[in-house]
Scaffold this motif. Sequence first.
Motif, short mmCIF file in Angstrom:
data_model
loop_
_atom_site.label_atom_id
_atom_site.label_comp_id
_atom_site.label_asym_id
_atom_site.label_seq_id
_atom_site.Cartn_x
_atom_site.Cartn_y
_atom_site.Cartn_z
N SER A 36 6.45 -3.73 7.67
CA SER A 36 6.77 -2.36 8.06
C SER A 36 7.13 -1.61 6.78
CB SER A 36 7.97 -2.36 9.01
OG SER A 36 9.13 -2.75 8.28
N PRO A 37 7.12 -0.27 6.79
CA PRO A 37 7.49 0.47 5.59
C PRO A 37 8.86 0.04 5.05
CG PRO A 37 6.51 1.96 7.18
CD PRO A 37 6.64 0.62 7.86
N ALA A 38 9.83 -0.21 5.94
CA ALA A 38 11.17 -0.61 5.48
C ALA A 38 11.13 -1.98 4.82
CB ALA A 38 12.14 -0.61 6.65
N GLU A 39 10.40 -2.93 5.42
CA GLU A 39 10.29 -4.29 4.85
C GLU A 39 9.60 -4.24 3.49
OE1 GLU A 39 9.73 -7.37 8.59
OE2 GLU A 39 8.09 -6.07 8.01
N LEU A 40 8.54 -3.44 3.42
CA LEU A 40 7.80 -3.35 2.16
C LEU A 40 8.71 -2.81 1.07
CD1 LEU A 40 5.08 -3.56 0.66
CD2 LEU A 40 4.57 -1.23 1.42
N SER A 41 9.45 -1.78 1.41
CA SER A 41 10.36 -1.18 0.44
C SER A 41 11.39 -2.20 -0.03
CB SER A 41 11.02 0.04 1.08
OG SER A 41 11.75 0.73 0.13
N GLN A 42 11.93 -2.98 0.91
CA GLN A 42 12.94 -4.00 0.54
C GLN A 42 12.34 -5.08 -0.35
OE1 GLN A 42 14.38 -5.48 4.27
NE2 GLN A 42 15.41 -3.54 4.72
N ARG A 43 11.12 -5.52 0.00
CA ARG A 43 10.50 -6.60 -0.79
C ARG A 43 10.11 -6.14 -2.19
NH1 ARG A 43 9.05 -11.19 2.74
NH2 ARG A 43 9.93 -10.52 4.72
N LEU A 44 9.98 -4.84 -2.36
CA LEU A 44 9.64 -4.32 -3.68
C LEU A 44 10.86 -4.25 -4.61
CD1 LEU A 44 7.08 -1.50 -2.86
CD2 LEU A 44 6.70 -3.51 -4.28
N ALA A 45 12.03 -4.55 -4.09
CA ALA A 45 13.23 -4.48 -4.94
C ALA A 45 13.02 -5.30 -6.20
CB ALA A 45 14.44 -5.01 -4.16
N GLY A 49 5.43 -4.20 -10.32
CA GLY A 49 4.11 -3.87 -9.80
C GLY A 49 3.90 -4.45 -8.41
N VAL A 50 2.85 -3.95 -7.74
CA VAL A 50 2.52 -4.47 -6.43
C VAL A 50 1.00 -4.52 -6.29
CG1 VAL A 50 2.75 -2.16 -5.33
CG2 VAL A 50 2.86 -4.21 -3.91
N LEU A 51 0.51 -5.61 -5.70
CA LEU A 51 -0.89 -5.71 -5.31
C LEU A 51 -0.94 -5.40 -3.82
CD1 LEU A 51 -3.49 -8.35 -6.43
CD2 LEU A 51 -3.43 -7.52 -4.08
N THR A 52 -1.56 -4.27 -3.49
CA THR A 52 -1.61 -3.83 -2.10
C THR A 52 -3.01 -4.01 -1.53
OG1 THR A 52 -2.05 -1.61 -2.94
CG2 THR A 52 0.21 -2.07 -2.23
N THR A 53 -3.09 -3.90 -0.21
CA THR A 53 -4.38 -3.78 0.48
C THR A 53 -4.29 -2.50 1.30
OG1 THR A 53 -3.72 -4.87 2.52
CG2 THR A 53 -4.41 -6.30 0.71
N GLY A 54 -5.33 -2.21 2.04
CA GLY A 54 -5.31 -0.99 2.85
C GLY A 54 -4.20 -0.97 3.90
N SER A 55 -3.57 -2.13 4.15
CA SER A 55 -2.53 -2.17 5.20
C SER A 55 -1.18 -1.64 4.73
CB SER A 55 -2.30 -3.61 5.68
OG SER A 55 -3.46 -4.35 5.71
N GLU A 56 -0.99 -1.49 3.41
CA GLU A 56 0.34 -1.05 2.93
C GLU A 56 0.30 0.43 2.57
OE1 GLU A 56 0.00 -4.91 3.35
OE2 GLU A 56 -1.07 -4.09 1.64
#
Length: 329
Positions: A36-45, A49-56
Amino acid sequence: MSKPRVLVARRIFPEVMARLGEHFECVANDADAVFSPAELSQRLAGCWGVLTTGSERIDDALLQANPQLRAVCNMAVGYNNIDVAACRAHDVVCTNTPDVLTETTADFGFALLLATARRITEAEAYLRAGRWDRWSVDMMIGPDVHGSTLGVLGMGRIGQAIAKRGAHGFGMDVIYHNRSRLDAPTESACKARYVSKDQLLMQADHLMIVVPYSPSAHHAIGGAELAQMKPTATLINIARGGVVDDAALAQALQTGVIAAAGLDVFEGEPQVHPELLNCRNVVLTPHIASASRATRLAMATLAADNLVALATTQQALTPVPEGLTGWAA
Ligand code: 8YV
């Protein structure tokens, strides 16, 4: 010196994880969960950098919450999941994966066109249901692909690869519409003629949608556009959900406004409009146009190589083109 931390937002190939591991402290997502947007934000702490796909979805709120983030490397040629302007404002570099998926995606566009026109999945369902009890002259008849008119909406790299397959492989008369007209040598290599959007809709026997998503492309094909098409025409969408109005398309398919459609992308995917699921004359696939092993590996590798290049040389290999955005807030 400690390695910068990188989140790999979805499960990717072990060999690409190994390459990333040489340069980064990687946070993997082995469960392949869609955050979820909140989980993604937390995991980016703490992530550089981040490797994303179209789902993020990478938006301003997420960038504000993660001011340390410097690189967003998308494993996709499309980047409408990323607010590129917000990334620039936050000094975050964005990259995508052009070229490596062009031919594979064009192959799939053609597969979907052939399956749709020649009613392959409908015929298979008929057979598997035990309904095939005799040959008949008009069983599963449909339009020809060879020698027909192929319309291409969006004549970028993938559109051109599809035009070449149509013109050179299937003897099709290829017409296209694009924001800007191609130069003469490219038109002649594709054997494609530039026409207005109205002419494209009215003349195509098979219409291939390959235009990137942007707010101005939203519902570029809706009820009014479908009504301009031939009742015998097929429509193929391998671009992005939202370029076609799926509700209007389902209605057009049910009422004979056009003959058939082939769809690899959907508005709100992985949800599919329930009326599309009710249509006999539509071929549906789950966003797999780039899904050959070699191509998915090449996409993941290019996304990883962009991270490595940014960390080691501060230069991206394939930055998202300046000024272009597919973002719709
Ligand atoms: C990806 C795509 O598989 O590259 C793109 O833009 O649509 C697909 O090839 C998908 O977006 C996952 O990142």
